[in-house]
Structures are given as C-alpha cells and as structure tokens.
Scaffold this active site. Structure first.
Site, PDB file in Angstrom:
ATOM      1  N   ILE A 164      39.473  40.978  75.029  1.00 25.05           N
ATOM      2  CA  ILE A 164      40.747  41.241  74.358  1.00 25.05           C
ATOM      3  C   ILE A 164      41.060  40.127  73.373  1.00 25.05           C
ATOM      4  O   ILE A 164      40.874  38.949  73.670  1.00 25.05           O
ATOM      5  CB  ILE A 164      41.887  41.367  75.402  1.00 25.05           C
ATOM      6  CG1 ILE A 164      41.604  42.555  76.336  1.00 25.05           C
ATOM      7  CG2 ILE A 164      43.240  41.544  74.722  1.00 25.05           C
ATOM      8  CD1 ILE A 164      42.472  42.605  77.559  1.00 25.05           C
ATOM      9  N   LYS A 165      41.548  40.548  72.219  1.00 23.81           N
ATOM     10  CA  LYS A 165      42.039  39.607  71.205  1.00 23.81           C
ATOM     11  C   LYS A 165      43.557  39.620  71.251  1.00 23.81           C
ATOM     12  O   LYS A 165      44.180  40.682  71.141  1.00 23.81           O
ATOM     13  CB  LYS A 165      41.541  40.013  69.821  1.00 23.81           C
ATOM     14  CG  LYS A 165      42.098  39.165  68.678  1.00 23.81           C
ATOM     15  CD  LYS A 165      41.538  39.631  67.338  1.00 23.81           C
ATOM     16  CE  LYS A 165      42.123  38.841  66.176  1.00 23.81           C
ATOM     17  NZ  LYS A 165      41.538  39.246  64.871  1.00 23.81           N
TER      18      LYS A 165
END
Length: 297
Positions: free
Chosen positions: A205-206
């Site tokens: 996840i960013k």
C-alpha cells in the site's frame, strides 16, 4: 540393462549431503509469506531483497493532471533518474512511448483512471485490463482507492477486481490511498484506509506519512507500506520525512514531485536512496545532495 548397471555402480560416488538439511527460505516482506512463487518473485523486483525496502519513482501524474511541472518532457526529466530507482510507477502510454525496453527496473503500472483534475477524482474506473498489464511486463498494478470519497465503493471494488485478476496471473496489487480535500490526513483515517485495502487483498500500500502516529499505521497494516512524497517540500524536509517514515515501519518510498521538481533531481534521488537502502540519516543524505551539486529550494 547396461544403463541400470552403471547407475548402480555410480550410486556410491554420488553425494546427497545427508548431513545437510534442505533449507526452507522465508520471504523478506511482511504479510507475503503465503503468496505464490511468481507473486513473490515480482515483489522481490519491486523491493530490494537485501534491504527489504524500495525506492519507487512516481511519474504517472499525467493520467489526470496532464503535463504537470517537471513532467513536461518525461524523456528529459525522468530518463536520467531511471538508473537510481528500484521501480518505475508509470502509465502504459509513457512506458511504451518513452521508456527504454532495455531497462532492468520493475514496473508498477498505473491501471486506474478516468476523471481529470476538472472532475470528481474518486470516480475512477479500471483503465487497463490484466492481459495488457502482462504485455507491459508489470511487476505490480497500481490502483487508487478513495476511502471516504464520493465514489468510495466503486474505487474499492476496482481494487478487489484487480486483486482477483492479479492472483490469477501472480501480479501484486499496490493500493494507493487517495485523500480528498475534505478529508483530514490523520493517523485514524490512514489506519482505516490502509487496513481496509489490506483486508480486501492489496499486497502492498502507498499512503501518506503523518508527523504523529505513523508507527500505528504501519503496525496495524499487515502488508508493506510505502510512503507517498506528496507536494514538493524543501529538500531537508523531504529527506527527514523519508528517514522518519523508515524508522517508523515504512518499507520504502514512492516519490515523484520531491524528486523531479528538485533543483537537482539526480542528486535528490541518490540522497533518498542512501536513506532507504543504506540507512543514512537525513542530515548525511542532505550533505550528499549538496556534494552532488544540489541546492536547497
């Protein structure tokens, strides 16, 4: 029967290393130990197996912003940076038209899109099918998720559909947590957004760094988190953000504007890399930036 006779005679000369148990290697990224071999292999091209971290270079902004500052000419501004990153976060259009096919860098392919900056950004759709991602040799699929946005459910389902397709072809999905202007960038919000994405199948996840409580975001997210660079910051602040995020559990950075809008982008990405992979402090990285000819903006 001659071959069988010879095989019997060779038996005593073979070394089966009976005193050496076979090693079963663990996987270096959290939450990824139960994935298939192909998925792990692609993740190992995004994240450096030695450091367990990644320097991703984000320059996919044009898919909704057009030629933003620093990306007017991608061939001029980005190609010199390619040797210094681990992963290119890019659209298929720029990949095919400008990126050299001889690159050994992994590709995080932008696969969601639709609205421009003139419209409601959360109204994205899946914009690239999985076979196209395979043709582009993508190591990861990047999809925007708008938790709390007007089209929240649509964006979440975009992600889950890509997770299903990615599992079929062993391509990991990177969920990108987007924050609308009306939403506060608080640890509570990012704990919700990142955990939702992980629970629904995102492989990494960013998200954004928060000055307070970021370690709680990484702690309660069962998959790796990389931080977005966000808006352009002065170089000392951007480097300090990198250092603190890594110390508080981030598995790397996915930076764009803080690199390609810097007065010396090559010096900046090398300074960022020294923090991510070599464990340098922000102060030493800033000195490296200056020694390489960079000036503070």
């Amino acid at each position: 029967m001659a071959d069988l006779d010879n095989a019997s005679k060779d038996q005593d000369t073979k070394d089966y290393h009976l005193d050496l148990p076979q090693r079963t290697e663990g996987f270096f990224l959290k939450g990824c130990g139960n994935l298939d071999w192909g998925m792990k292999n692609r993740l190992a091209s995004v994240f450096n197996p030695q450091s367990g971290k990644t320097v991703m270079l984000a320059f996919d902004h044009g898919y909704f912003q057009g030629p933003t500052t620093g990306l007017e000419r991608v061939d001029v501004s980005i190609l010199p940076l390619e040797p210094h990153c681990d992963t290119l976060m890019v659209t298929r259009g720029i990949l095919r038209s400008l990126m050299p096919a001889g690159t050994q860098k992994s590709v995080a392919l932008r696969v969601s899109g639709g609205p421009s900056i003139l419209k409601e950004l959360s109204n994205e759709q899946i914009a690239v099918d999985i076979e196209e991602a395979v043709r582009c040799n993508a190591s990861a699929l990047a999809v925007q998720v708008f938790v709390g946005g007007e089209f929240e459910t649509q964006s979440v389902i975009n992600m889950t559909k890509l997770v299903d397709q990615g599992q079929r072809y062993n391509i990991p999905v990177m969920a990108v947590t987007a924050v609308g202007k009306e939403l506060a960038r608080t640890p509570r919000y990012f704990r919700l957004a990142t955990r939702m994405c992980a629970e629904l199948g995102a492989n990494f996840i960013k998200t954004y760094y928060t000055e307070e409580g970021f370690e709680t975001i990484t702690a309660c997210c069962p998959v790796p988190i990389v931080i977005a660079g966000g808006k352009k910051l002065p170089e000392p602040e951007a480097l300090k953000m990198c250092e603190l995020a890594l110390k508080q559990g981030a598995a790397g950075v996915d930076m764009g504007r803080n690199i390609f809008q810097s007065p010396n982008p090559v010096a900046m990405i090398r300074a960022v890399r020294s923090i991510v992979h070599d464990g340098e402090t922000a102060e030493k990285a800033l000195q490296m930036y200056k020694d390489l000819g960079g000036r503070v903006s």
